[in-house]
Design an enzyme around this catalytic site. Structure first.
Site, PDB file in Angstrom:
ATOM      1  NE  ARG A 175      -5.911 -19.618   3.163  1.00  0.00           N
ATOM      2  CZ  ARG A 175      -5.024 -20.432   3.749  1.00  0.00           C
ATOM      3  NH1 ARG A 175      -4.953 -21.690   3.360  1.00  0.00           N
ATOM      4  NH2 ARG A 175      -4.220 -19.986   4.697  1.00  0.00           N
ATOM      5  CD  GLU A 195       9.434   1.527  10.879  1.00  0.00           C
ATOM      6  OE1 GLU A 195       9.234   2.495  10.133  1.00  0.00           O
ATOM      7  OE2 GLU A 195       9.495   0.348  10.475  1.00  0.00           O
ATOM      8  CE1 TYR A 218       1.000  -0.446   4.433  1.00  0.00           C
ATOM      9  CE2 TYR A 218      -0.015   1.715   4.459  1.00  0.00           C
ATOM     10  CZ  TYR A 218       0.762   0.755   5.060  1.00  0.00           C
ATOM     11  OH  TYR A 218       1.316   1.011   6.291  1.00  0.00           O
ATOM     12  CG  HIS A 233       0.454 -20.919   1.987  1.00  0.00           C
ATOM     13  ND1 HIS A 233      -0.622 -21.757   2.158  1.00  0.00           N
ATOM     14  CD2 HIS A 233       0.673 -20.347   3.195  1.00  0.00           C
ATOM     15  CE1 HIS A 233      -1.038 -21.705   3.409  1.00  0.00           C
ATOM     16  NE2 HIS A 233      -0.271 -20.851   4.064  1.00  0.00           N
ATOM     17  NE  ARG A 254       6.895   4.092   0.940  1.00  0.00           N
ATOM     18  CZ  ARG A 254       6.550   4.864   1.964  1.00  0.00           C
ATOM     19  NH1 ARG A 254       7.446   5.158   2.899  1.00  0.00           N
ATOM     20  NH2 ARG A 254       5.344   5.367   2.054  1.00  0.00           N
ATOM     21  CE  LYS A 277       2.954   3.123   3.318  1.00  0.00           C
ATOM     22  NZ  LYS A 277       3.046   3.262   4.762  1.00  0.00           N
TER      23      LYS A 277
HETATM   24  N1  PLP Z   1       7.072   3.651   9.329  1.00  0.00           N
HETATM   25  C1  PLP Z   1       5.931   2.928   9.256  1.00  0.00           C
HETATM   26  C2  PLP Z   1       5.894   1.568   9.886  1.00  0.00           C
HETATM   27  C3  PLP Z   1       4.812   3.439   8.581  1.00  0.00           C
HETATM   28  O1  PLP Z   1       3.683   2.707   8.486  1.00  0.00           O
HETATM   29  C4  PLP Z   1       4.890   4.742   8.025  1.00  0.00           C
HETATM   30  C5  PLP Z   1       3.734   5.336   7.325  1.00  0.00           C
HETATM   31  O2  PLP Z   1       2.658   4.799   7.297  1.00  0.00           O
HETATM   32  C6  PLP Z   1       6.083   5.457   8.139  1.00  0.00           C
HETATM   33  C7  PLP Z   1       7.158   4.870   8.790  1.00  0.00           C
HETATM   34  C8  PLP Z   1       6.222   6.832   7.532  1.00  0.00           C
HETATM   35  O3  PLP Z   1       6.268   6.722   6.136  1.00  0.00           O
HETATM   36  P1  PLP Z   1       5.797   7.935   5.195  1.00  0.00           P
HETATM   37  O4  PLP Z   1       6.571   9.128   5.657  1.00  0.00           O
HETATM   38  O5  PLP Z   1       6.198   7.506   3.828  1.00  0.00           O
HETATM   39  O6  PLP Z   1       4.343   8.081   5.380  1.00  0.00           O
END
Ligand code: PLP
Length: 287
Positions: A100, A182, A33, A102, A52, A149
């Protein structure tokens, strides 16, 4: 007028929009996403998010569902149909619908594409930035590829809920060495006790936040030195300032960590300045 969602080529009433029960995003979190901040109906930091997205897709060997140009049209058209000027644009691309199993389905299966837009109350978020927010810390328990992501966000969901139950807004994951990785949906920053601005380097299993990257560019232009060094929870609690960055939070001052006040317990001057710089830059780069 009600909300509209884009689903696989169609613009549908939000309440009626759906994907198939055997969508691999639904069954396996086999999906990626992106989230763009929307300022005055325009997508902020477009290049960073598109780049990204393509990297996330390529790491999971999902074919891009359409060109960047076509995707831009879809995103902007979804925004237009929702009549939202200030908000967030959410895009999800899954590996598609298949019985379904994997292992990957046939490469002929088309990815599923969903776009939604939600409204943000900028007055409320600015008021929140003036107050600052609390974060809590949680043991890092995510997989080893947080640089992609993906929608596999269950540890993030649980961490965020733990934060909410403790009256905080964000949870910072802490690795086995006691260093902050983070936030559950943001990157973490401090100005340490020596006055050094620090955020963890993005090689080490964190998401390379687009907001983080843009802010690093701004720091370069403003001549502000950054150290991409991880920091411990103790260093963060002893810091002069702390803040988080993300498409949702933009640059948001952190005033408590596990209930301990950071610095004066008020939003720090650098975090507040960087928020203004970031919003100005995001608006200027928006499309
Ligand atoms: N880290 C995580 C785990 C996130 O889910 C996000 C944003 O959703 C970020 C960092 C920050 O990313 P961005 O600045 O691209 O929104």
């Amino acid at each position: 007028m009600g909300r509209i969602a884009y689903v696989n080529g169609q613009y549908l009433a939000h309440g009626a929009a759906s994907v198939h029960i055997e969508d691999r995003g639904y069954q396996f979190a086999d999906a990626v996403y992106e989230v763009w901040a929307l300022f005055d109906g325009r997508l902020a930091d477009p290049d960073g998010h598109f780049t990204r997205l393509n990297r996330s897709l390529s790491e999971l060997k999902i074919d891009p569902p359409m060109s960047r140009e076509a995707l831009t049209v879809v995103l902007k058209e979804t925004v237009r149909r929702n009549r939202i000027r200030e908000g967030l644009v959410y895009l999800q691309v899954s590996r598609g619908v298949a019985p379904r199993d994997h292992a990957f389905p046939s490469p002929d299966i088309a990815p599923s594409v969903v776009v939604t837009v939600s409204r943000v109350d900028r007055a409320a978020t600015e008021a929140r930035a003036l107050r600052g927010v609390g974060v809590i810390t949680q043991p890092e328990n995510r997989w080893g590829r947080c640089d992609i992501k993906t929608v596999g966000l269950l540890p993030n969901v649980l961490a965020k809920q733990a934060a909410r139950e403790r009256g905080a807004v964000e949870a910072w994951f802490v690795d086995e060495m006691g260093l902050v990785t983070e936030g559950a949906s943001s990157n973490a920053w401090i100005i340490d006790a020596n006055g050094t601005l620090r955020t963890r380097d993005a090689q080490s299993n964190i998401l390379r936040g687009v907001t983080r990257t843009t802010l690093i560019e701004i720091l370069g232009l403003e001549g502000i030195t950054l150290s991409e060094q991880p920091f411990s929870v103790e260093e963060a609690k002893a810091a002069k300032e702390a803040f988080i960055t993300g498409a949702g939070s933009l640059v948001l001052p952190v005033v408590t960590i596990d209930g301990t006040p950071v610095g004066t317990g008020e939003p720090g001057p650098m975090a507040s300045l960087l928020r203004r710089h970031y919003i100005k830059q995001a608006k200027a780069s928006s499309i």
